[in-house]
Design a protein around this motif. Structure first.
Motif, PDB file in Angstrom:
ATOM      1  N   MET A 193       0.851  -1.187   0.000  1.00  0.00           N
ATOM      2  CA  MET A 193       0.000   0.000   0.000  1.00  0.00           C
ATOM      3  C   MET A 193       0.887   1.239   0.000  1.00  0.00           C
ATOM      4  SD  MET A 193      -3.082   1.016   2.660  1.00  0.00           S
ATOM      5  CE  MET A 193      -3.993  -0.477   2.262  1.00  0.00           C
ATOM      6  N   MET A 194       0.581   2.161  -0.918  1.00  0.00           N
ATOM      7  CA  MET A 194       1.377   3.383  -1.026  1.00  0.00           C
ATOM      8  C   MET A 194       0.509   4.602  -0.733  1.00  0.00           C
ATOM      9  SD  MET A 194       3.770   2.617  -4.368  1.00  0.00           S
ATOM     10  CE  MET A 194       2.478   2.088  -5.494  1.00  0.00           C
ATOM     11  N   SER A 195       1.052   5.540   0.012  1.00  0.00           N
ATOM     12  CA  SER A 195       0.303   6.763   0.292  1.00  0.00           C
ATOM     13  C   SER A 195       0.347   7.667  -0.929  1.00  0.00           C
ATOM     14  CB  SER A 195       0.915   7.501   1.489  1.00  0.00           C
ATOM     15  OG  SER A 195       2.182   8.031   1.146  1.00  0.00           O
ATOM     16  N   PRO A 196      -0.665   8.527  -1.097  1.00  0.00           N
ATOM     17  CA  PRO A 196      -0.592   9.501  -2.188  1.00  0.00           C
ATOM     18  C   PRO A 196       0.600  10.427  -1.953  1.00  0.00           C
ATOM     19  CG  PRO A 196      -2.374  10.058  -0.663  1.00  0.00           C
ATOM     20  CD  PRO A 196      -1.884   8.696  -0.281  1.00  0.00           C
ATOM     21  N   PRO A 197       1.331  10.761  -3.013  1.00  0.00           N
ATOM     22  CA  PRO A 197       2.475  11.662  -2.848  1.00  0.00           C
ATOM     23  C   PRO A 197       2.006  13.082  -2.568  1.00  0.00           C
ATOM     24  CG  PRO A 197       2.080  11.258  -5.165  1.00  0.00           C
ATOM     25  CD  PRO A 197       1.137  10.357  -4.408  1.00  0.00           C
ATOM     26  N   ASN A 198       2.949  13.965  -2.293  1.00  0.00           N
ATOM     27  CA  ASN A 198       2.596  15.372  -2.074  1.00  0.00           C
ATOM     28  C   ASN A 198       2.085  15.992  -3.369  1.00  0.00           C
ATOM     29  OD1 ASN A 198       5.343  15.044  -2.955  1.00  0.00           O
ATOM     30  ND2 ASN A 198       5.696  17.195  -2.519  1.00  0.00           N
ATOM     31  N   TYR A 199       1.681  17.237  -3.306  1.00  0.00           N
ATOM     32  CA  TYR A 199       0.899  17.824  -4.399  1.00  0.00           C
ATOM     33  C   TYR A 199       1.179  19.321  -4.515  1.00  0.00           C
ATOM     34  CZ  TYR A 199      -3.475  19.721  -6.433  1.00  0.00           C
ATOM     35  OH  TYR A 199      -4.406  20.403  -7.171  1.00  0.00           O
ATOM     36  N   PHE A 200       1.299  19.803  -5.757  1.00  0.00           N
ATOM     37  CA  PHE A 200       1.542  21.222  -6.002  1.00  0.00           C
ATOM     38  C   PHE A 200       0.332  21.791  -6.741  1.00  0.00           C
ATOM     39  CE2 PHE A 200       5.671  19.349  -5.379  1.00  0.00           C
ATOM     40  CZ  PHE A 200       6.312  20.272  -4.561  1.00  0.00           C
ATOM     41  N   HIS A 201      -0.537  22.462  -5.976  1.00  0.00           N
ATOM     42  CA  HIS A 201      -1.833  22.873  -6.514  1.00  0.00           C
ATOM     43  C   HIS A 201      -1.731  23.873  -7.647  1.00  0.00           C
ATOM     44  CE1 HIS A 201      -6.079  23.728  -6.736  1.00  0.00           C
ATOM     45  NE2 HIS A 201      -5.818  25.017  -6.622  1.00  0.00           N
ATOM     46  N   GLU A 202      -0.943  24.905  -7.489  1.00  0.00           N
ATOM     47  CA  GLU A 202      -0.887  25.944  -8.513  1.00  0.00           C
ATOM     48  C   GLU A 202      -0.426  25.382  -9.857  1.00  0.00           C
ATOM     49  OE1 GLU A 202      -2.113  28.908  -8.277  1.00  0.00           O
ATOM     50  OE2 GLU A 202      -2.718  28.432  -6.216  1.00  0.00           O
ATOM     51  N   THR A 203       0.542  24.498  -9.808  1.00  0.00           N
ATOM     52  CA  THR A 203       1.057  23.889 -11.038  1.00  0.00           C
ATOM     53  C   THR A 203      -0.019  23.036 -11.714  1.00  0.00           C
ATOM     54  OG1 THR A 203       3.261  23.794 -10.047  1.00  0.00           O
ATOM     55  CG2 THR A 203       2.896  22.467 -12.019  1.00  0.00           C
ATOM     56  N   PHE A 204      -0.709  22.225 -10.902  1.00  0.00           N
ATOM     57  CA  PHE A 204      -1.734  21.351 -11.473  1.00  0.00           C
ATOM     58  C   PHE A 204      -2.934  22.167 -11.962  1.00  0.00           C
ATOM     59  CE2 PHE A 204      -5.183  18.025 -10.976  1.00  0.00           C
ATOM     60  CZ  PHE A 204      -4.771  17.281 -12.066  1.00  0.00           C
ATOM     61  N   HIS A 205      -3.293  23.211 -11.212  1.00  0.00           N
ATOM     62  CA  HIS A 205      -4.406  24.071 -11.618  1.00  0.00           C
ATOM     63  C   HIS A 205      -4.125  24.704 -12.991  1.00  0.00           C
ATOM     64  CE1 HIS A 205      -7.834  26.782 -11.055  1.00  0.00           C
ATOM     65  NE2 HIS A 205      -7.065  27.736 -11.557  1.00  0.00           N
ATOM     66  N   GLN A 206      -2.899  25.164 -13.172  1.00  0.00           N
ATOM     67  CA  GLN A 206      -2.531  25.759 -14.454  1.00  0.00           C
ATOM     68  C   GLN A 206      -2.602  24.735 -15.574  1.00  0.00           C
ATOM     69  OE1 GLN A 206      -2.050  28.972 -15.007  1.00  0.00           O
ATOM     70  NE2 GLN A 206      -1.763  28.576 -17.200  1.00  0.00           N
ATOM     71  N   TYR A 207      -2.183  23.518 -15.275  1.00  0.00           N
ATOM     72  CA  TYR A 207      -2.239  22.426 -16.266  1.00  0.00           C
ATOM     73  C   TYR A 207      -3.687  22.166 -16.678  1.00  0.00           C
ATOM     74  CZ  TYR A 207      -2.500  17.572 -17.874  1.00  0.00           C
ATOM     75  OH  TYR A 207      -2.802  16.420 -18.579  1.00  0.00           O
ATOM     76  N   LEU A 208      -4.603  22.122 -15.714  1.00  0.00           N
ATOM     77  CA  LEU A 208      -6.017  21.874 -16.012  1.00  0.00           C
ATOM     78  C   LEU A 208      -6.616  23.007 -16.848  1.00  0.00           C
ATOM     79  CD1 LEU A 208      -7.239  20.514 -12.550  1.00  0.00           C
ATOM     80  CD2 LEU A 208      -6.756  19.190 -14.611  1.00  0.00           C
ATOM     81  N   VAL A 209      -6.270  24.247 -16.502  1.00  0.00           N
ATOM     82  CA  VAL A 209      -6.772  25.407 -17.250  1.00  0.00           C
ATOM     83  C   VAL A 209      -6.288  25.349 -18.700  1.00  0.00           C
ATOM     84  CG1 VAL A 209      -6.622  27.903 -17.484  1.00  0.00           C
ATOM     85  CG2 VAL A 209      -7.001  26.892 -15.233  1.00  0.00           C
ATOM     86  N   GLU A 210      -5.013  25.082 -18.873  1.00  0.00           N
ATOM     87  CA  GLU A 210      -4.426  25.049 -20.213  1.00  0.00           C
ATOM     88  C   GLU A 210      -5.006  23.932 -21.073  1.00  0.00           C
ATOM     89  OE1 GLU A 210      -0.260  24.729 -19.542  1.00  0.00           O
ATOM     90  OE2 GLU A 210      -0.017  26.831 -18.949  1.00  0.00           O
ATOM     91  N   ASN A 211      -5.454  22.854 -20.426  1.00  0.00           N
ATOM     92  CA  ASN A 211      -5.981  21.709 -21.159  1.00  0.00           C
ATOM     93  C   ASN A 211      -7.502  21.617 -21.108  1.00  0.00           C
ATOM     94  OD1 ASN A 211      -3.539  19.810 -22.054  1.00  0.00           O
ATOM     95  ND2 ASN A 211      -3.021  20.737 -20.082  1.00  0.00           N
ATOM     96  N   ASN A 212      -8.132  22.703 -20.632  1.00  0.00           N
ATOM     97  CA  ASN A 212      -9.588  22.805 -20.609  1.00  0.00           C
ATOM     98  C   ASN A 212     -10.240  21.607 -19.903  1.00  0.00           C
ATOM     99  OD1 ASN A 212     -11.999  24.181 -21.182  1.00  0.00           O
ATOM    100  ND2 ASN A 212     -12.342  22.987 -23.055  1.00  0.00           N
ATOM    101  N   GLN A 213      -9.707  21.253 -18.730  1.00  0.00           N
ATOM    102  CA  GLN A 213     -10.221  20.129 -17.957  1.00  0.00           C
ATOM    103  C   GLN A 213     -10.916  20.620 -16.689  1.00  0.00           C
ATOM    104  OE1 GLN A 213      -7.560  16.811 -17.360  1.00  0.00           O
ATOM    105  NE2 GLN A 213      -6.490  17.162 -19.287  1.00  0.00           N
ATOM    106  N   THR A 214     -11.751  19.748 -16.109  1.00  0.00           N
ATOM    107  CA  THR A 214     -12.475  20.078 -14.885  1.00  0.00           C
ATOM    108  C   THR A 214     -11.494  20.434 -13.777  1.00  0.00           C
ATOM    109  OG1 THR A 214     -14.238  18.543 -15.469  1.00  0.00           O
ATOM    110  CG2 THR A 214     -14.134  19.246 -13.164  1.00  0.00           C
ATOM    111  N   LEU A 215     -11.743  21.536 -13.106  1.00  0.00           N
ATOM    112  CA  LEU A 215     -10.830  21.998 -12.074  1.00  0.00           C
ATOM    113  C   LEU A 215     -10.979  21.187 -10.793  1.00  0.00           C
ATOM    114  CD1 LEU A 215     -11.121  25.866 -12.517  1.00  0.00           C
ATOM    115  CD2 LEU A 215      -9.462  24.298 -13.539  1.00  0.00           C
ATOM    116  N   HIS A 216      -9.882  21.016 -10.091  1.00  0.00           N
ATOM    117  CA  HIS A 216      -9.853  20.322  -8.808  1.00  0.00           C
ATOM    118  C   HIS A 216      -9.435  21.313  -7.730  1.00  0.00           C
ATOM    119  CE1 HIS A 216      -9.903  16.048 -10.381  1.00  0.00           C
ATOM    120  NE2 HIS A 216      -9.708  16.754 -11.482  1.00  0.00           N
ATOM    121  N   VAL A 217     -10.147  21.303  -6.625  1.00  0.00           N
ATOM    122  CA  VAL A 217      -9.792  22.160  -5.501  1.00  0.00           C
ATOM    123  C   VAL A 217      -9.304  21.263  -4.367  1.00  0.00           C
ATOM    124  CG1 VAL A 217     -10.595  23.847  -3.809  1.00  0.00           C
ATOM    125  CG2 VAL A 217     -11.528  23.881  -6.142  1.00  0.00           C
TER     126      VAL A 217
END
Length: 239
Positions: free
Chosen positions: A119-143
């Motif tokens: 069993m592996m824990s979810p790794p850490n997360y960089f929200h601003e980077t991922f948010h920008q990726y979603l915006v650029e690719n016109n995908q549903t945003l995650h908060v």
């Protein structure tokens, strides 16, 4: 030729484990286990533990349990989404923990004991980077925030301890790395560098599972090496 099976079960981290854009950690493992074990990706992008519980029977009915040497479980990045997120993926942390238990218990019920699970824990997360990726690719945003993900990682660790399954703390490993942002291609999914780091820690644990399953240490490849084959009568080498 039937080889032992290694199943990578989880969300997009597992689905994308052979994707060059996500660092190919599954491919790195498959390369190391050539002619020893088959590495099978059973990852489902965007899935939470709530969703994954619904497909356990179908996924593991298709692979004979007596051939499975190891199952990795990597879930939590989507569960840890904020309740206000447009994605609607939020799973309360208590349910998340219960779902992980149910997943491991299901594996055991179909003949895959806990000592074959990592069993592996979810790794850490960089929200601003991922948010920008979603915006650029016109995908549903995650908060969500890295703090939320870290809380779910701790819950995952607690479940693994409770059940007595092998645990790999990706959250701690990745967040404590001096170049942590470079371990992710988009703030959420692994980069090549991140995949190599995961492989570094996961491969020894997986190797131990496969060796115990096969009962041979060190492991031998299936069928003789090319320079071991009888040139005059190859059939002798395959008897």
């Amino acid at each position: 030729m039937s080889l032992p099976k290694i199943v990578l079960f989880g969300d997009s981290h597992s689905q994308r484990s052979f994707d060059p854009k996500s660092g190919c950690w599954g491919a790195l493992l498959a390369d190391k286990f050539q002619r020893i074990a088959d590495v099978i990706s059973r990852g489902f992008s965007g899935y939470t533990t709530r969703f994954c519980k619904q497909l356990m029977r179908d996924v593991f009915q298709a692979i004979p349990s007596n051939e499975i040497a190891c199952v990795t479980i990597l879930l939590g990045s989507n569960d840890a989404t904020d309740p206000s997120s447009p994605s609607g993926l939020y799973v309360p942390i208590g349910e998340y923990a219960t779902n992980l238990e149910d997943i491991v218990n299901h594996l055991e019920s179909v003949g895959i004991p806990k000592n074959r699970v990592i069993m592996m824990s979810p790794p850490n997360y960089f929200h601003e980077t991922f948010h920008q990726y979603l915006v650029e690719n016109n995908q549903t945003l995650h908060v969500k925030s890295d703090k939320q993900v870290k809380e779910y990682a701790q819950a995952c660790k607690n479940v693994a301890a409770k059940l007595g399954v092998t645990f790999l703390d990706l959250n701690d490993i990745f967040s404590s790395h001096p170049e942590s942002p470079t371990l992710f291609a988009d703030g959420l999914h692994f980069s090549t560098k991140g995949a190599e780091l995961l492989d570094q820690y996961l491969y020894p644990l997986m190797l131990d599972k496969v060796e115990r399953f096969v009962g041979t240490k060190p492991l031998n490849v299936k069928f003789p090496l090319w320079n071991e084959i009888d040139r005059a009568d190859p059939s002798k080498s395959f008897q």
